[in-house]
Design an enzyme around this catalytic site. Structure first.
Site, PDB file in Angstrom:
ATOM      1  N   LYS A  71       0.817  -1.226   0.000  1.00  0.00           N
ATOM      2  CA  LYS A  71       0.000   0.000   0.000  1.00  0.00           C
ATOM      3  C   LYS A  71       0.849   1.274   0.000  1.00  0.00           C
ATOM      4  O   LYS A  71       0.565   2.225  -0.729  1.00  0.00           O
ATOM      5  CB  LYS A  71      -0.937  -0.029   1.207  1.00  0.00           C
ATOM      6  CG  LYS A  71      -1.992   1.058   1.217  1.00  0.00           C
ATOM      7  CD  LYS A  71      -3.076   0.782   2.235  1.00  0.00           C
ATOM      8  CE  LYS A  71      -2.578   0.823   3.665  1.00  0.00           C
ATOM      9  NZ  LYS A  71      -2.115  -0.446   4.211  1.00  0.00           N
ATOM     10  N   THR A  73       3.990   1.571  -1.015  1.00  0.00           N
ATOM     11  CA  THR A  73       4.652   1.638  -2.320  1.00  0.00           C
ATOM     12  C   THR A  73       3.701   2.163  -3.383  1.00  0.00           C
ATOM     13  O   THR A  73       4.077   3.006  -4.212  1.00  0.00           O
ATOM     14  CB  THR A  73       5.177   0.246  -2.715  1.00  0.00           C
ATOM     15  OG1 THR A  73       6.087  -0.216  -1.710  1.00  0.00           O
ATOM     16  CG2 THR A  73       5.880   0.279  -4.059  1.00  0.00           C
ATOM     17  N   ARG A  94       2.461   8.097   7.248  1.00  0.00           N
ATOM     18  CA  ARG A  94       2.793   7.957   8.672  1.00  0.00           C
ATOM     19  C   ARG A  94       4.282   7.690   8.843  1.00  0.00           C
ATOM     20  O   ARG A  94       4.951   7.243   7.914  1.00  0.00           O
ATOM     21  CB  ARG A  94       2.009   6.782   9.289  1.00  0.00           C
ATOM     22  CG  ARG A  94       0.521   7.007   9.414  1.00  0.00           C
ATOM     23  CD  ARG A  94      -0.161   5.741   9.898  1.00  0.00           C
ATOM     24  NE  ARG A  94      -0.044   4.660   8.925  1.00  0.00           N
ATOM     25  CZ  ARG A  94      -0.279   3.382   9.187  1.00  0.00           C
ATOM     26  NH1 ARG A  94      -0.632   3.014  10.409  1.00  0.00           N
ATOM     27  NH2 ARG A  94      -0.175   2.473   8.250  1.00  0.00           N
ATOM     28  N   LYS A 105       8.017  -6.849  10.148  1.00  0.00           N
ATOM     29  CA  LYS A 105       7.700  -6.132   8.919  1.00  0.00           C
ATOM     30  C   LYS A 105       8.920  -5.536   8.231  1.00  0.00           C
ATOM     31  O   LYS A 105       8.988  -5.457   7.012  1.00  0.00           O
ATOM     32  CB  LYS A 105       6.689  -5.018   9.232  1.00  0.00           C
ATOM     33  CG  LYS A 105       6.143  -4.301   8.010  1.00  0.00           C
ATOM     34  CD  LYS A 105       5.081  -3.292   8.429  1.00  0.00           C
ATOM     35  CE  LYS A 105       4.530  -2.549   7.233  1.00  0.00           C
ATOM     36  NZ  LYS A 105       3.513  -1.555   7.618  1.00  0.00           N
ATOM     37  N   ALA A 273      -3.360   0.937  12.949  1.00  0.00           N
ATOM     38  CA  ALA A 273      -4.769   0.953  12.554  1.00  0.00           C
ATOM     39  C   ALA A 273      -5.589  -0.144  13.214  1.00  0.00           C
ATOM     40  O   ALA A 273      -6.815  -0.090  13.180  1.00  0.00           O
ATOM     41  CB  ALA A 273      -4.891   0.837  11.040  1.00  0.00           C
ATOM     42  N   PHE A 301      -3.623  -0.779   7.074  1.00  0.00           N
ATOM     43  CA  PHE A 301      -4.321  -2.032   6.807  1.00  0.00           C
ATOM     44  C   PHE A 301      -5.393  -1.836   5.737  1.00  0.00           C
ATOM     45  O   PHE A 301      -5.147  -1.165   4.749  1.00  0.00           O
ATOM     46  CB  PHE A 301      -4.862  -2.651   8.088  1.00  0.00           C
ATOM     47  CG  PHE A 301      -3.777  -2.985   9.086  1.00  0.00           C
ATOM     48  CD1 PHE A 301      -2.674  -3.734   8.694  1.00  0.00           C
ATOM     49  CD2 PHE A 301      -3.824  -2.521  10.388  1.00  0.00           C
ATOM     50  CE1 PHE A 301      -1.648  -4.034   9.589  1.00  0.00           C
ATOM     51  CE2 PHE A 301      -2.807  -2.811  11.294  1.00  0.00           C
ATOM     52  CZ  PHE A 301      -1.716  -3.570  10.891  1.00  0.00           C
ATOM     53  N   PHE A 381       3.247  -7.966  -9.690  1.00  0.00           N
ATOM     54  CA  PHE A 381       4.479  -8.702  -9.418  1.00  0.00           C
ATOM     55  C   PHE A 381       4.875  -9.470 -10.679  1.00  0.00           C
ATOM     56  O   PHE A 381       4.015  -9.793 -11.520  1.00  0.00           O
ATOM     57  CB  PHE A 381       4.291  -9.675  -8.255  1.00  0.00           C
ATOM     58  CG  PHE A 381       4.244  -9.007  -6.905  1.00  0.00           C
ATOM     59  CD1 PHE A 381       5.312  -9.112  -6.030  1.00  0.00           C
ATOM     60  CD2 PHE A 381       3.141  -8.263  -6.510  1.00  0.00           C
ATOM     61  CE1 PHE A 381       5.275  -8.501  -4.783  1.00  0.00           C
ATOM     62  CE2 PHE A 381       3.094  -7.651  -5.267  1.00  0.00           C
ATOM     63  CZ  PHE A 381       4.166  -7.777  -4.405  1.00  0.00           C
ATOM     64  N   TRP A 409       6.809  -0.221  -7.931  1.00  0.00           N
ATOM     65  CA  TRP A 409       7.997  -0.838  -7.332  1.00  0.00           C
ATOM     66  C   TRP A 409       9.097  -0.997  -8.379  1.00  0.00           C
ATOM     67  O   TRP A 409      10.256  -0.667  -8.128  1.00  0.00           O
ATOM     68  CB  TRP A 409       7.642  -2.201  -6.744  1.00  0.00           C
ATOM     69  CG  TRP A 409       8.745  -2.797  -5.915  1.00  0.00           C
ATOM     70  CD1 TRP A 409       8.932  -2.686  -4.575  1.00  0.00           C
ATOM     71  CD2 TRP A 409       9.864  -3.570  -6.410  1.00  0.00           C
ATOM     72  NE1 TRP A 409      10.085  -3.341  -4.189  1.00  0.00           N
ATOM     73  CE2 TRP A 409      10.678  -3.892  -5.292  1.00  0.00           C
ATOM     74  CE3 TRP A 409      10.256  -4.022  -7.671  1.00  0.00           C
ATOM     75  CZ2 TRP A 409      11.837  -4.639  -5.398  1.00  0.00           C
ATOM     76  CZ3 TRP A 409      11.430  -4.765  -7.793  1.00  0.00           C
ATOM     77  CH2 TRP A 409      12.197  -5.069  -6.656  1.00  0.00           C
TER      78      TRP A 409
END
Length: 556
Positions: A71, A73, A94, A105, A273, A301, A381, A409
């Site tokens: 998200k 990215t 954030r 993560k 979140a 999220f 991807f 990406w």
């Protein structure tokens, strides 16, 4: 040879921060530099008159999976793409928490060629905002314990203290502790614990404050404990709010950084979140709308957590009106929701994609509940097949929803031009008419049940005896007319992380409430939620290293 996110970031040429500021017509004298590439922005740059006609784009996602959705990215890539098609755009994000950075993560500054820079600084101590929030929070804890030790004139029942301490690290050993041991000089022994800094009510209050004066009032309204006759005790009764706010004098100012392609990014605040509101500060978002024509911002999220809280809570408090919502999905995540094992997600599986589409469809439905137009971004991807992507595109077309492939990406802004064009088309169509799901004045149960039924898809809501007693208390002390911020797992639309895809017929069980009277909301807790995470069996910290020249490796 494929480069890592960190290698891509390190190979990028950063521009001095004053050059980034110029893109937003910010005078160099208004910058509060933190080195060459980061600066704080004063609140006077927020101008209501300049916000008229600007476009606010929320980026949310389908329900998270082990495959990841990307998200952040996608948000950064969309900002790059919009700038490439000639729209002055800023991305508002954030700040990363050190807990996830060193835990499961890893870093949270985007990925590939859609990153914000300086990546290492942003992921680590940055401008010290989290440290200041931590100190402000723990100052209140110290003043509370000291008050009891010095005579307890407020008649505080030490068994009913609800204010813990915080630290920005995953540390399960500190979840439940006993303080005040060692004799009379060390204070009053009592049970307590630590939460992670992102879960601090000080963080939540900062992200919902309008200015320093408003922040000080919010901090004064924090409930820290209850008296022996069950009356709430507020931070202002400990005369704590002034000193707490003084520690946040610079923290309240948003941070200006840049994307890899040299576009402006504003990063500020970092509530989770699943236990808080999950979005950056109102101040940062309003500043972005004062300075740029388009603002891209994300909420943590999926649409059932950060998305719902952004729209119901932050937008109502901040007077914000988004123009559309981008829902990020991946082919791999859709297959994961169909029950495909992680190891098999790279294998073509068109039928699994069709099954997993049920989750995407629910999040599209959720955005439409707010009278917003959704746009689906397929974060591509290399393992995705044309057939799998075509299934998603055709389903979106059948639902009357615009969709586009996002390749931020791999290609940066060039890979998000199609998405940017779709977003521009929808944003300027005027078809959205943002409407919150509920009014703050509704009864507590009605607000909870509206979210549970419409957004989660629940059949029923059950309340424990403790939760019912707390609702009666909230009605008594005037906390019934505030928004709610449901804490639940991020891994399911339900409160059971094992129920993937689009579960139906389930019951949301509210076992108790937390109170954020200072921030201005109450927190119904559904299921088991950890406010202090633990480290995984193989923490990301094990891969992070530094050499004699100060070069950091393993930060991703």
């Amino acid at each position: 040879m494929n480069l890592t996110d960190q290698e891509i970031a390190r190979a990028s040429t950063m521009r001095p921060i004053n050059q980034i500021a110029q893109k937003l017509q910010i005078d160099e004298d208004d910058l509060r530099p933190y080195g060459k590439y980061v600066a704080k922005l004063p609140l006077r740059l927020i101008d209501e008159s300049k916000m008229i006609g600007k476009k606010l784009i929320l980026v949310t996602a389908i329900t998270p999976t082990v495959a990841g959705e990307g998200k952040t990215t996608a948000s950064i890539g969309l900002c790059e793409g919009l700038n490439k098609i000639g729209i002055k755009t800023a991305v508002i994000l954030r700040e990363p928490s050190l807990g996830p950075v060193f835990g499961m993560k890893g870093g949270a500054a985007g990925g590939g060629y859609s990153q914000v820079l300086p990546m290492e600084s942003i992921n680590l101590h940055f401008t010290g905002d989290f440290a200041a929030i931590e100190k402000s929070h723990n100052l209140l804890a110290a003043l509370l314990d000291n008050h009891i030790h010095q005579g307890n004139t407020l008649n505080i029942d030490a068994r009913k203290i609800v204010w813990k301490r915080v630290m920005d690290m995953n540390e399960r050993a500190l979840r439940d502790i006993v303080t005040g041991l060692g004799g009379a000089a060390q204070g009053i022994p009592r049970e307590s614990g630590f939460d992670i800094t992102a879960a601090s009510e000080v963080m939540a209050a900062l992200c919902l404050a309008k200015d320093l004066v408003d922040l000080k009032e919010k901090l004064g309204n924090i409930i820290v404990a209850y008296t022996y006759d069950n009356q709430p005790v507020y931070a202002r009764e400990l005369k704590a709010q002034g000193a707490m706010t003084a520690l946040l004098k610079h923290t309240i100012m948003p941070n200006l950084v840049q994307t890899i392609e040299g576009n402006p990014a504003i990063i500020h605040g970092g509530p989770f979140a699943n236990i808080a509101q999950g979005s950056n500060s109102i101040i940062a978002t309003r500043m972005g709308l004062s300075l740029a024509d388009y603002v891209v911002t994300e909420a943590g999220f999926a649409s059932d957590l950060g998305g719902e809280k952004f729209l119901d809570l932050k937008c109502q408090y901040g007077g914000l009106k988004p123009d559309l919502a981008v829902i990020v999905t991946t082919i791999r995540a859709l297959k994961s929701h169909a029950g495909v094992n992680f190891e098999a997600l790279k294998e073509p599986n068109a039928e699994a994609v069709k099954v997993g589409l049920e989750n995407l469809e629910k999040h599209i439905e959720n955005i439409k509940h707010f009278m917003l137009c959704p746009v689906v971004a397929i974060n591509k991807f290399y393992t995705d097949t044309d057939e799998e992507i075509d299934i998603v595109l055709k389903r979106c077309e059948a639902l009357g929803v615009k969709a586009a492939i996002s390749e931020g990406w791999e290609k940066g802004g060039e890979g998000c031009i199609d998405l940017a064009k779709v977003v521009k088309e929808v944003a300027e169509s005027g078809k959205s008419n943002f409407t919150p799901l509920y009014n703050f004045d509704w009864p507590i149960e009605q607000k909870i049940e509206t979210i549970a039924r419409k957004i989660y898809g629940a059949a029923e809501v059950e309340y424990s005896l403790k939760a019912k007693q707390q609702i009666r208390l909230f009605n008594k002390i005037g906390l019934d007319k505030v928004p709610i911020c449901i804490a639940k797992t991020q891994y399911s639309l339900s409160d059971d992380p094992k129920l993937i895809n689009r579960p139906k017929g389930f019951t949301i069980k509210i076992r108790e409430f937390d109170i954020a009277a200072g921030a201005g909301f109450i927190i119904p807790i559904a299921g088991t939620i950890m406010r202090m995470p633990g480290l995984p069996s193989k923490p990301a910290a094990e891969n992070i290293d530094i050499d004699a020249d100060g070069n950091i490796t393993g930060l991703f």
